[in-house]
Design an enzyme around this catalytic site. Structure first.
Site, PDB file in Angstrom:
ATOM      1  N   ARG A 522      13.663  42.033 -72.481  1.00 56.01           N
ATOM      2  CA  ARG A 522      15.104  42.097 -72.201  1.00 56.01           C
ATOM      3  C   ARG A 522      15.912  41.638 -73.392  1.00 56.01           C
ATOM      4  O   ARG A 522      15.506  40.725 -74.122  1.00 56.01           O
ATOM      5  CB  ARG A 522      15.458  41.178 -71.025  1.00 56.01           C
ATOM      6  CG  ARG A 522      15.129  41.753 -69.676  1.00 56.01           C
ATOM      7  CD  ARG A 522      15.681  40.889 -68.571  1.00 56.01           C
ATOM      8  NE  ARG A 522      15.428  39.485 -68.811  1.00 56.01           N
ATOM      9  CZ  ARG A 522      16.186  38.501 -68.326  1.00 56.01           C
ATOM     10  NH1 ARG A 522      17.245  38.780 -67.596  1.00 56.01           N
ATOM     11  NH2 ARG A 522      15.898  37.237 -68.579  1.00 56.01           N
ATOM     12  N   SER A 586       7.380  33.743 -74.355  1.00 51.92           N
ATOM     13  CA  SER A 586       6.651  32.983 -73.328  1.00 51.92           C
ATOM     14  C   SER A 586       5.145  32.988 -73.541  1.00 51.92           C
ATOM     15  O   SER A 586       4.372  33.389 -72.669  1.00 51.92           O
ATOM     16  CB  SER A 586       6.979  33.551 -71.951  1.00 51.92           C
ATOM     17  OG  SER A 586       8.363  33.601 -71.809  1.00 51.92           O
ATOM     18  N   ASP A 640       9.861  30.235 -71.868  1.00 51.07           N
ATOM     19  CA  ASP A 640      10.599  30.515 -70.622  1.00 51.07           C
ATOM     20  C   ASP A 640      10.665  29.290 -69.702  1.00 51.07           C
ATOM     21  O   ASP A 640      11.626  29.111 -68.955  1.00 51.07           O
ATOM     22  CB  ASP A 640       9.994  31.711 -69.864  1.00 51.07           C
ATOM     23  CG  ASP A 640       8.523  31.526 -69.537  1.00 51.07           C
ATOM     24  OD1 ASP A 640       7.888  30.631 -70.126  1.00 51.07           O
ATOM     25  OD2 ASP A 640       7.986  32.289 -68.711  1.00 51.07           O
TER      26      ASP A 640
END
Length: 900
Positions: A522, A586, A640
């Site tokens: 994203r 992450s 994350d």
């Protein structure tokens, strides 16, 4: 004349549909806890939960009490793949003094007959399970216990009503044990109707209804447990013995009962009871015919008005006479012969009229029976949510078997009333005897299966002591990761993130965030406002990462990322601005500063080459340079988990822990600088990214790893690594379940022992299916549908087992996660030197958010293992996007403060 006389006995389809609706309403009443006491149709649970599946085997005894004779049976069931069985029986009379005497005499007689039978069959020195067919209404609380509600069918034994008939039989058997030299174990109490369904179910697995139409009448069928209020539990199905003979005892059929029905009832042994049975069972049809003929004769319509003694004698016309008179070709000559024997000397018109009376009486019986059966079939179809259903009805009983027209009439009417059910009628061979043995065989099979399933799932049941031990080991590993001399070899890496503060509300500006951590990537634009109108606005776009890029070269991966950023900047019209950027990455990274992150190792299916050991921020800068279209200020590389903590920290300053429970599993928390030996300085705090997924890679939790965990680990992309994550995270739980299902199928406990192609495929069982299957709102039917989507053709029993396996795996995951988290909150409490700690944990991840029980079990475990900590769980909104922007904003704020 006869038609006019018996007009009320002829029932149109509209009347039958009305009877069907009335019976459906009675069934619902009988199943409800509050309405059952006043229901006439008692809907008794039989505790028979499973139909035969063909794998039953062994020697079984059965005794059958309920008809004009008492029977003992020996049934051998062969596991030869052909579903064959062998039945040997012996019949014993039931003398009047026994069936109208006292209870002790009755059960002694049964025990003596059984003793005689075992001697005849030479069954000494054996331990044999026994099924007891007892064809009277009983209230059961388990399979081998039943309290007699009332005698029917001419039985009137004293002292048995309201007592448990199984314990009475056991007592009688015990008394004869010395002379027996045989060990008989009464395993199941069965109603003959249930026995009929089970016998037919052995030959045809679609059979889920049993029907008796003989001396008495009754039906049973497999009902969904969630509809049976009288029994605990919602899983699976149970056979319900409707005891439909009492339908109408509350007056519900009064408009259909004729004067003859009323007269017959008044003269019976149980006036006002079993009214439906008195309209349809063979015990009463002959008597009904006698009463009609008597009245017609008195009115001069038959036999020249001459009433013979036979017509005045109760019970003189029996069902066998009615059947003989209705025979297709020889019916008239039979009628003449029978009437002559009764001293009635009929004319040919008399014979035709009497034959017509018999037809109307037996036709009404078949019609009423069809209407009630149609109600049951409709209920079954609606339970299964099918538009059209194929099913089999197992049938037994003299009326159905011996009456020349009855079966044909019944089939025809049922098919007319339920056109959307394709019904096969299967005649039972010795339903009450073989059926009791089948129920016993199924109970025997289920008990053996239960043992093996429990054994397979036992390692997933973690005691409080075991969880305490996991918590203590996690605590030890956390300390190792923070110490300079042990950090290199620690399995929990405790990586410093260089995030040294949480939001204070003064952050503001426009920030870009990138989020890479799974199969999607994203890019976000985040606008943060401070002051009274504090708010965060976000715009984002999602891009897929193809497998070939996940597992290609590092350069290809970062070029793809930059391509996605370019598309987004173009889309938002901000290509020229040099915005501060937070990069949520992450994967385990070793950081030397907030904007430097060296990849320790890929996880979650990523395998891009030339990345491990490299600085991912440099790789991103290089890729931006190669594209040469725009420039960005990369301020922070973020995990994350840290993003999750920061997002919740923006709302709640007490949030100092971040937890991810989704595809992966990880935790971060604010640690006192003085405890972080691998970073210079002792002032303040820094967020530590524990990377706890590696906990146990040094073998410290091998004692709780099962053979299934080992199989999942060996088949993974990174064998021997991330062992704790493989027991707690969404990416692996479905795979653990698949391994267990394969093992249970190999043992013949699931899917009929057939391992389907789809079950052999790795990754077929995604964690979202676990969440769906374990949902409390989901009926087993829907579980079966999910399994069918996966190419697994399951029975109802299979679905229960699959649900249980999913529950065991996800509960253990939540408990292990809770044990790890308890270690962290306890460490926080000790850091602060307080007796009692109040702290908030920011949580993200699909497993926590979507699984029906994971979050509850996790919270309960933390509470139990860290009782001095009051932990609030706060759901994070977009930790990896919004969180990355907030970290970037906090870093900018702290940087500006530092410069000043």
């Amino acid at each position: 004349q006869v038609d006019r006389y018996l007009y009320h006995m002829r029932l149109s389809d509209d009347v039958l549909l009305d009877v069907m609706a009335r019976f459906q309403a009675e069934m619902v009443k009988g199943l409800g806890r509050d309405t059952n006491p006043t229901a006439t149709v008692k809907m008794l649970p039989s505790f028979v939960r499973s139909l035969p599946d063909g794998s039953e085997k062994g020697d079984f005894l059965a005794v059958d009490l309920g008809g004009s004779q008492f029977r003992a049976h020996q049934v051998k069931v062969f596991d030869d793949g052909k579903q064959s069985s062998q039945l040997e029986s012996k019949f014993y009379p039931t003398p009047k003094e026994v069936i109208q005497g006292n209870g002790a005499e009755l059960f002694d007689y049964v025990a003596e007959c059984l003793l005689d039978f075992t001697e005849t069959k030479n069954l000494k020195h054996k331990k044999l399970p026994l099924g007891f067919t007892f064809s009277f209404p009983c209230k059961q609380t388990k399979l081998d216990e039943g309290v007699l509600l009332a005698w029917t069918k001419h039985f009137k034994v004293r002292g048995v009503q309201d007592t448990d008939v199984v314990s009475s039989l056991r007592k009688a058997l015990q008394k004869h044990k010395a002379s027996f030299d045989i060990d008989v174990d009464v395993l199941a109490l069965v109603n003959d109707t249930v026995g009929t369904m089970m016998t037919c179910g052995y030959d045809d697995q679609r059979c889920e209804v049993g029907l008796i139409i003989g001396t008495g009448t009754n039906a049973c069928y497999m009902e969904e447990m969630r509809h049976i209020d009288l029994v605990e539990g919602d899983e699976g199905r149970m056979c319900i013995n409707t005891e439909w003979g009492a339908f109408g005892d509350d007056g519900a059929l009064d408009d259909l009962r004729t004067e003859f029905d009323r007269e017959l009832d008044l003269g019976s042994l149980n006036p006002g009871r079993q009214l439906f049975e008195k309209m349809i069972s063979s015990l009463y049809l002959g008597e009904l015919v006698r009463l009609i003929l008597l009245k017609m004769t008195k009115e001069g319509l038959l036999f020249n008005g001459k009433v013979s003694t036979a017509l005045l004698t109760k019970g003189k016309i029996e069902m066998k006479h009615v059947s003989a008179m209705e025979k297709y070709k020889e019916g008239l000559s039979n009628t003449k012969e029978i009437l002559t024997e009764l001293n009635l000397f009929p004319s040919e018109e008399d014979c035709i009229a009497v034959q017509h009376v018999c037809t109307i009486v037996s036709f009404r019986s078949a019609n009423l029976c069809a209407a009630a059966l149609a109600a049951i079939l409709t209920r079954l179809r609606e339970n299964k949510k099918l538009l059209r259903m194929r099913t089999t009805v197992g049938i037994d009983g003299g009326l159905y078997k011996t009456h020349p027209q009855y079966a044909k009439r019944l089939h025809k009417v049922v098919r007319r009333l339920v056109p959307n059910c394709d019904v096969r009628f299967l005649l039972s061979v010795s339903g009450s005897g073989k059926g009791a043995a089948m129920v016993t065989a199924v109970a025997y099979r289920l008990a053996a299966q239960r043992k093996r399933i429990d054994a397979a799932l036992a390692p997933f049941l973690l005691s409080l002591e075991t969880l305490q031990e996991v918590k203590n080991k996690m605590r030890t590993e956390l300390e190792y990761g923070l110490k300079r001399e042990t950090q290199a070899s620690a399995s929990v890496k405790m990586l410093p993130t260089y995030v040294c503060g949480t939001p204070d509300g003064t952050e503001k500006g426009k920030f870009l965030a990138l989020d890479l951590g799974g199969t999607n990537f994203r890019v976000l634009l985040v606008k943060i406002r401070s002051g009274r109108r504090r708010s965060v606005q976000m715009y984002n776009k999602i891009f897929a990462i193809p497998l070939e890029i996940m597992q290609g070269t590092g350069e290809e991966l970062f070029d793809h990322i930059v391509q996605c950023i370019a598309d987004f900047l173009e889309y938002m019209g901000i290509k020229g601005a040099r915005l501060p950027l937070g990069f949520t990455f992450s994967f385990p990274c070793r950081q030397a500063s907030i904007d430097k992150g060296t990849l320790v190792g890929w996880t979650k299916g990523f395998k891009a080459t030339d990345c491990e050991g490299e600085d991912v921020v440099d790789m991103l800068r290089e890729a931006i340079r190669r594209r040469n279209e725009f420039d960005l200020d990369i301020v922070a590389v973020v995990n994350d988990t840290v993003g999750t903590m920061m997002t919740c920290g923006y709302e709640d300053p007490n949030c100092e822990i971040g937890l991810i429970a989704g595809t992966g599993s990880n935790v971060c928390y604010m640690e006192d600088m003085k405890n972080i030996e691998i970073v210079e300085g002792n002032e303040g705090k820094m967020c530590i990214n524990t990377e706890w997924g590696g906990f146990g890679d040094n073998g410290c939790i091998d004692n709780i790893r099962t053979k299934y965990d080992k199989e999942v680990d060996e088949g993974s992309l990174n064998p021997g690594k991330q062992r704790y994550e493989k027991m707690t995270s969404g990416m692996y739980l479905g795979e653990i379940v698949r391994q267990i299902l394969i093992d249970l199928t190999k043992q013949g406990l699931l899917f009929r022992g057939q391992i389907s192609e789809s079950l052999r495929k790795r990754g077929i069982f995604e964690t979202k299916f676990l969440s769906q299957i374990e949902s409390d709102r989901l009926a087993l039917l829907q579980v079966r549908r999910i399994l069918q989507q996966l190419g697994l053709d399951s029975t109802c029993e299979d679905s229960i087992i699959v649900k249980e396996v999913c529950g065991a795996v996800s509960k253990r995951a939540a408990q292990l996660c809770g044990a790890g988290l308890a270690a962290i909150v306890e460490k926080k409490r000790e850091n602060q030197g307080v007796e009692h700690l109040q702290i908030t944990v920011g949580v993200d991840g699909t497993l926590y958010k979507l699984h029906p029980h994971f979050s509850r079990v996790l919270r309960e475990t933390v509470k139990e293992l860290a009782p001095q900590c009051d932990v609030t769980f706060m759901l994070s909104e977009d930790g990896s996007g919004k969180g990355a922007a907030l970290i970037t904003a906090v870093a900018k704020r702290l940087h500006n403060v530092g410069q000043k």
